[in-house]
Design an enzyme around this catalytic site. Structure first.
Site, mmCIF file in Angstrom:
data_model
loop_
_atom_site.group_PDB
_atom_site.id
_atom_site.type_symbol
_atom_site.label_atom_id
_atom_site.label_comp_id
_atom_site.label_asym_id
_atom_site.label_seq_id
_atom_site.Cartn_x
_atom_site.Cartn_y
_atom_site.Cartn_z
ATOM 1 N N GLY A 343 0.840 -1.194 0.000
ATOM 2 C CA GLY A 343 0.000 0.000 0.000
ATOM 3 C C GLY A 343 0.873 1.241 0.000
ATOM 4 O O GLY A 343 0.620 2.209 -0.709
ATOM 5 N N MET A 345 5.214 2.591 1.469
ATOM 6 C CA MET A 345 6.489 2.163 2.057
ATOM 7 C C MET A 345 7.209 3.355 2.667
ATOM 8 O O MET A 345 7.365 4.401 2.037
ATOM 9 C CB MET A 345 7.345 1.507 0.964
ATOM 10 C CG MET A 345 8.749 1.133 1.402
ATOM 11 S SD MET A 345 8.720 -0.153 2.693
ATOM 12 C CE MET A 345 10.179 0.296 3.601
ATOM 13 N N GLU A 346 7.684 3.148 3.897
ATOM 14 C CA GLU A 346 8.156 4.255 4.735
ATOM 15 C C GLU A 346 9.593 4.706 4.505
ATOM 16 O O GLU A 346 10.203 5.275 5.433
ATOM 17 C CB GLU A 346 8.017 3.834 6.200
ATOM 18 C CG GLU A 346 8.969 2.703 6.659
ATOM 19 C CD GLU A 346 8.372 1.313 6.577
ATOM 20 O OE1 GLU A 346 7.473 1.096 5.731
ATOM 21 O OE2 GLU A 346 8.811 0.438 7.345
ATOM 22 N N ASN A 347 10.180 4.512 3.320
ATOM 23 C CA ASN A 347 11.562 4.941 3.089
ATOM 24 C C ASN A 347 11.809 6.287 3.759
ATOM 25 O O ASN A 347 11.023 7.227 3.594
ATOM 26 C CB ASN A 347 11.840 5.083 1.593
ATOM 27 C CG ASN A 347 11.238 3.953 0.801
ATOM 28 O OD1 ASN A 347 11.596 2.809 0.996
ATOM 29 N ND2 ASN A 347 10.275 4.267 -0.054
ATOM 30 N N GLU A 380 2.776 5.584 7.724
ATOM 31 C CA GLU A 380 4.147 5.655 7.193
ATOM 32 C C GLU A 380 4.971 6.726 7.898
ATOM 33 O O GLU A 380 6.173 6.551 8.111
ATOM 34 C CB GLU A 380 4.141 5.900 5.674
ATOM 35 C CG GLU A 380 3.341 4.875 4.858
ATOM 36 C CD GLU A 380 3.693 3.429 5.154
ATOM 37 O OE1 GLU A 380 4.804 3.150 5.633
ATOM 38 O OE2 GLU A 380 2.821 2.557 4.913
ATOM 39 N N HIS A 383 6.441 5.503 11.088
ATOM 40 C CA HIS A 383 7.648 4.685 10.891
ATOM 41 C C HIS A 383 8.919 5.546 10.842
ATOM 42 O O HIS A 383 10.004 5.033 11.068
ATOM 43 C CB HIS A 383 7.562 3.928 9.573
ATOM 44 C CG HIS A 383 6.773 2.653 9.621
ATOM 45 N ND1 HIS A 383 6.905 1.715 10.621
ATOM 46 C CD2 HIS A 383 5.871 2.127 8.747
ATOM 47 C CE1 HIS A 383 6.102 0.684 10.365
ATOM 48 N NE2 HIS A 383 5.457 0.912 9.236
ATOM 49 N N GLU A 402 5.454 -2.882 12.518
ATOM 50 C CA GLU A 402 4.150 -2.816 11.850
ATOM 51 C C GLU A 402 2.993 -2.749 12.829
ATOM 52 O O GLU A 402 2.010 -2.053 12.592
ATOM 53 C CB GLU A 402 3.988 -3.979 10.870
ATOM 54 C CG GLU A 402 5.020 -3.972 9.729
ATOM 55 C CD GLU A 402 5.038 -2.652 8.946
ATOM 56 O OE1 GLU A 402 4.113 -1.833 9.085
ATOM 57 O OE2 GLU A 402 6.012 -2.437 8.190
HETATM 58 N N1 BES Z 1 6.565 -1.382 5.658
HETATM 59 C C1 BES Z 1 5.308 -1.542 5.044
HETATM 60 C C2 BES Z 1 5.393 -1.815 3.569
HETATM 61 C C3 BES Z 1 5.661 -3.243 3.205
HETATM 62 C C4 BES Z 1 4.637 -4.166 3.245
HETATM 63 C C5 BES Z 1 6.909 -3.639 2.771
HETATM 64 C C6 BES Z 1 4.887 -5.475 2.878
HETATM 65 C C7 BES Z 1 7.160 -4.932 2.414
HETATM 66 C C8 BES Z 1 6.148 -5.855 2.462
HETATM 67 C C9 BES Z 1 4.448 -0.291 5.240
HETATM 68 O O1 BES Z 1 4.761 0.460 6.352
HETATM 69 C C10 BES Z 1 3.041 -0.761 5.425
HETATM 70 O O2 BES Z 1 2.771 -1.339 6.432
HETATM 71 N N2 BES Z 1 2.165 -0.524 4.449
HETATM 72 C C11 BES Z 1 0.815 -1.004 4.497
HETATM 73 C C12 BES Z 1 -0.154 0.124 4.532
HETATM 74 C C13 BES Z 1 -0.492 0.509 5.925
HETATM 75 C C14 BES Z 1 -1.368 1.697 6.014
HETATM 76 C C15 BES Z 1 -1.116 -0.616 6.721
HETATM 77 C C16 BES Z 1 0.584 -1.833 3.257
HETATM 78 O O3 BES Z 1 1.388 -1.735 2.357
HETATM 79 O O4 BES Z 1 -0.383 -2.571 3.230
HETATM 80 ZN ZN ZN Z 2 4.114 -0.265 8.137
#
Ligand code: BES
Ligand code: ZN
Length: 939
Positions: A343, A345-347, A380, A383, A402
């Site tokens: 969805g 990514m917190e780079n 994000e 993070h 997470e």
């Molecule tokens: N760090 C994750 C992105 C991620 C997810 C990287 C799976 C690698 C594999 C990011 O912080 C995240 O959690 N994104 C969520 C959205 C959030 C609002 C729950 C996502 O991608 O579903």
């Molecule tokens: Zn996350």
């Protein structure tokens, strides 16, 4: 098992007969755990080190890292990179080729060598290293190395002719790689430029373990370093990285190109680095502390970045204040990318998003979309502190990142937009999801040992996110906000620019609150599942006396024989005279307890788990439930709790612990309900029931039951938005209309068709009505409507609208049309990341489910290849398998995945099979009674 390790453990002279579950993903982890309290090793009991005597080691994680070969599991143990040297700074230069989809790179890595060595092994995948050399600091004799790759371990080894001595030095290399189309590493993302041409940008997604696809590196979260990034890109492209631009020059080789260098990053993990090269517009602002915030959008759409900009500008100071630590970087970019697997990514300093998680069209976006964007931005940005500044030591502790961000995103949205009443929605979105998944025998503990990258993808699941967030919410409530903030600040300050284990957070929150945080929380993170609290009551003159007991809640209603599960459960109680504030709180640390609530009048309702903050279900005696029903009918019970009561009841019914018919009767007590979230969760519960009822002879009667249930709330809402109504009213209207439309309420179907045709012919339609109109028209429509819908899809210029349409078309009933939906899902018109929910859209009907499963089998190789076995594949497997209701189907699914293994979806398959088993049980146990009830009700 390593002999050395056994000796160390027995040395501790333990006494209870407890199974051990070793979390040994690295040598470092072993040392760390051994010096820490032994409770870390206990899977089924939280126990103090003093009481642990003899240890029977019966269970191994799939891959563990140990040194002896005695009793070793068959698989080659996963090894983390050697710690004989570490990187200090990377100077990376990359030149992507947006036509050939390749890139050239070079890097100089400043390293510190601890022990003499002649080989250096670091991570690398699908990268060809041309040349590598090493020079010690202050020396001039550069040695060249040879290169060998290990595909399985995802590493490259450089061998040098002479030994490298301890001290500082620089390793330099040149390499080439691929701008792949798999949405991981350094990849290409396709977009259409405003003049209608197909174009590509080059972007990155490194978490969890794909930085190694862009440049050879120590790709582990605990190996932090600083980064100097330089990108060589066509002159007319936007080029971004984590830090602001330091310099920009014309590229000497070709004046149509430019060389952009960025400031040095703070010390950070590789998975947080990012690069973006493409065409974008932006809007910008500054937060209260002067941090420059930009939202990058596709060209021509910068207006759509304003909402997220507003959220980000408010959110950064909010977190600064909450954590009492300023945002550590000079700028914050948020960017919408067309092809994007997750969805967002917190780079660090350059957060990437799917378009639908960042862009809001002030005229055409729904309230639901705005809420989603706010949650994702809130997640994000959290993070940036929790994850980026302080990072988990290893992926075993991913949940810490997470789970925490998934909790605090609500705090942030509640601050920015109280009108969303977002905490009530937490109970549905996160707690509900966690409780559902975690009742399965094939769930897993929050902390799960992981080794090889192929195991990491699997844990980005509802346990890490939703159960993680739910246990943090429970902890926050248990210790209180003031102590929680103090503990958070101490923890972040202590571990900033470094790494932490789960236990570290408990230690600091424990110190701040003076409560046994580590002990309580270990019982929630180290053992899977959660308890059901059974409660009965007695009334003496003035007081209510409750008898409570806890046992593991299993989705199949069975008791877990043999294994001792026990949780330390923060319990709270509220009553009709104090519906929002607990009249009592206790910590249940035994199997049973008696609690006296003073001054509770006879007949007054008593609810356990006030605010539905605790991670458990409650099973009430029938008298207690009866009095709660009065509180549901007159809405004297708070929304969270009204929601929680029906959610628990439906779960208990599914487990066969209460009668399914009784629960359908209780659901009717919600007829006066006005709260969006309560309706939304009740709809989910009824939807799950409805899927089973589809396989009975009472389908029509279930529809009538639903039409009746939603009629009253529909009367009060109508079709038209009232002036100044809040977003939740708009969301409730959307929900109710869609529900009535799907259940063939004729007046709704007719109005939806009319509105749809008007819209098709150019008349505006409110964004909040689009979903219910589309779904109603598709579930009651013909081929002509379907074709019109696809025309609208082609014309739509926002991803939000495209997604709305492609989700709705799955509601069609006709077999030929379902087939067209499935083919459409795989066509060029749908992005890879969206295919999964388009296929999932057809699984709401018996026919559609059958066809989607067949489609998955027929296209398995293609799909497996498309997602390279990642988390999108697991989601696809889940939606296409979990709702079947027969033994034959279960066998067929099991056989298919035996013949076509998909390691990342292994647990998902087991969970689906378990769900099908539960459905089969329901059919045997409840089908006839439910069908008879529904029929009698409608006569
Ligand atoms: N760090 C994750 C992105 C991620 C997810 C990287 C799976 C690698 C594999 C990011 O912080 C995240 O959690 N994104 C969520 C959205 C959030 C609002 C729950 C996502 O991608 O579903
Ligand atoms: Zn996350």
């Amino acid at each position: 098992m390593s002999l050395r390790l056994i000796r160390r453990l027995t040395h501790l002279k333990p006494s209870i007969n407890s199974k051990l579950y070793l979390q040994l993903s690295s040598k470092f982890a072993i040392q760390k755990h051994i010096v820490q309290p032994l409770s870390h090793f206990c899977k089924f009991e939280y126990c103090k080190p003093a009481v642990l005597k003899s240890c029977i080691i019966t269970e191994f994680p799939r891959r563990i890292n140990h040194q002896s070969t005695a009793d070793m599991p068959e698989a080659k143990p996963f090894e983390r990179l050697p710690q004989t040297l570490s990187p200090v700074n990377y100077n990376i230069r990359l030149k992507p080729n947006l036509k050939a989809f390749t890139f050239e790179g070079s890097e100089d890595i400043d390293i510190e060598v601890v022990k003499p060595l002649s080989e250096i092994t670091i991570n690398s995948v699908e990268i060809e290293v041309q040349e590598v050399s090493y020079v010690a600091s202050g020396k001039s004799d550069t040695v060249k190395g040879t290169v060998s790759y290990n595909k399985e371990d995802e590493t490259v080894t450089f061998t040098f002719p002479s030994e490298i001595q301890p001290g500082k030095g620089r390793m330099s290399m040149t390499f080439t790689g691929i701008l792949n189309d798999k949405m991981k590493g350094f990849y290409r993302s396709k977009y259409t430029s405003p003049d209608g041409e197909e174009q590509f940008s080059a972007v990155t997604q490194f978490e969890a373990t794909d930085a190694r696809r862009a440049f050879p590196c120590w790709d582990e979260p605990a190996v932090k370093a600083t980064f100097d990034v330089t990108l060589v890109v066509p002159k007319d492209r936007v080029a971004l990285s984590n830090m602001p631009v330091k310099s920009e020059q014309v590229y000497e080789g070709d004046n149509k190109w430019k060389v952009v260098s960025y400031e040095r990053t703070p010390i950070m993990s590789t998975y947080l680095l990012a690069f973006v090269v493409g065409e974008f517009d932006y809007v910008e602002g500054k937060d209260a502390d002067g941090v420059l915030v930009r939202v990058y959008t596709p060209v021509g759409k910068k207006e759509e970045g304003k909402y997220a900009l507003d959220v980000a500008v408010k959110t950064l100071p909010f977190y600064k204040d909450y954590f009492k630590i300023p945002y550590p970087l000079p700028k914050m970019d948020l960017i919408a990318l067309a092809d994007f697997a997750a969805g967002a990514m917190e780079n660090w300093g350059l957060v990437t998003y799917r378009e639908t998680a960042l862009l809001v069209d002030p005229k055409k976006s729904s309230a639901k979309t705005k809420q989603w964007v706010a949650l994702v931005v809130g997640h994000e940005l959290a993070h940036q502190w929790f994850g980026n500044l302080v990072t988990m030591e290893w992926w075993t502790h991913l949940w810490l990142n997470e789970g925490f961000a998934s909790w605090i995103e609500y705090l942030c949205v509640d601050f920015c937009f109280p009108e969303f009443d977002i905490w009530t929605q937490f109970v549905k979105n996160d707690l509900g999801r966690a409780l559902e998944l975690d009742a399965l025998n094939n769930s897993h503990p929050i902390e799960v040992p992981v080794g090889h990258p192929s195991e990491v993808d699997e844990i980005f699941d509802a346990i890490s996110y939703s159960k993680g967030a739910s246990v943090i919410r429970m902890l926050h409530d248990y210790i209180g906000d003031a102590d929680f903030r103090v503990g958070m600040n101490d923890y972040l300050t202590k571990f900033k620019y470094s790494n932490a284990f789960t236990e570290d957070l408990w230690e600091y929150l424990g110190k701040a609150s003076g409560k046994p945080v580590a002990e309580v929380m270990s019982s929630w993170t180290k053992q899977m599942g959660y308890p059901v609290i059974k409660v009965t009551e007695k009334q003496d003159e003035k007081n209510r006396v409750l008898s409570l007991s806890q046992e593991k809640f299993c989705a199949d209603g069975k008791k877990q024989e043999g294994e001792q599960f026990k949780w330390m459960v923060p319990l709270s109680f509220c009553t009709a005279s104090s519906p929002d504030k607990p009249v009592k709180k206790i910590l249940l640390d035994s199997t049973t307890a008696e609690v006296t609530l003073e001054n509770v009048k006879p007949g007054e309702w008593v609810k356990v788990n006030c605010g539905t903050v605790g991670v458990y279900r409650v099973q009430y005696s029938s008298e207690m439930l009866q009095s709660l029903i009065t509180g549901i009918k007159d809405c004297s019970i708070a929304p969270c709790d009204r929601l929680g009561i029906q959610s628990d009841l439906f779960a208990l019914a599914r487990a066969g612990l209460v009668s399914a018919v009784d629960v359908l009767k209780v659901a009717e007590a919600y007829i006066n309900e006005t709260d969006y979230t309560v309706w939304s969760d009740l709809s989910l519960s009824l939807g799950t029931q409805g899927l089973l009822i589809q396989s009975t002879d009472a389908t029509d009667e279930m529809k009538a039951y639903n039409r009746n249930l939603y009629s009253k709330v529909f009367q009060s809402l109508g079709w038209e938005a009232k002036e100044n109504e809040g977003p939740l009213t708009a969301m409730l209207r959307d929900l109710v209309l869609a529900k009535l439309g799907r259940n063939q309420e004729q007046s709704v179907v007719m109005e939806a068709k009319k509105k749809f045709l008007d819209f098709y012919n150019g008349k505006p339609l409110s964004a909040d009505l689009m979903d219910p109109v589309y779904v109603t028209v598709m579930s009651n429509g013909d081929e002509d409507m379907f074709n019109k819908m696809l025309e609208l899809y082609d014309k739509a210029d926002s991803q939000e609208e495209k997604n709305r349409i492609s989700r709705a078309i799955g509601a069609v009933k006709d077999e030929a049309l379902i087939k067209r939906v499935l083919d459409f899902a795989m066509s060029d018109k749908v992005r890879s990341q969206d295919t999964v929910f388009v296929i999932g859209g057809v699984t709401g009907s018996v026919k559609g489910r059958e066809m989607a499963w067949q489609f998955l089998k027929d296209n398995w190789t293609k799909l497996h290849d498309r997602y390279e076995g990642g988390f999108l594949l697991s989601r696809l497997v889940k939606v296409t398998t979990e709702n079947f209701v027969t033994e034959e189907k279960a066998k067929e699914i099991e056989q298919f995945f035996t013949d076509h293994p998909a390691p990342a979806a292994e647990r998902t398959v087991k969970q689906s099979l378990e769900n099908i088993g539960l459905n089969i049980e329901w059919m045997k146990r409840d089908k006839d009674a439910v069908s008879a009830f529904l029929k009698s009700r409608n006569n």
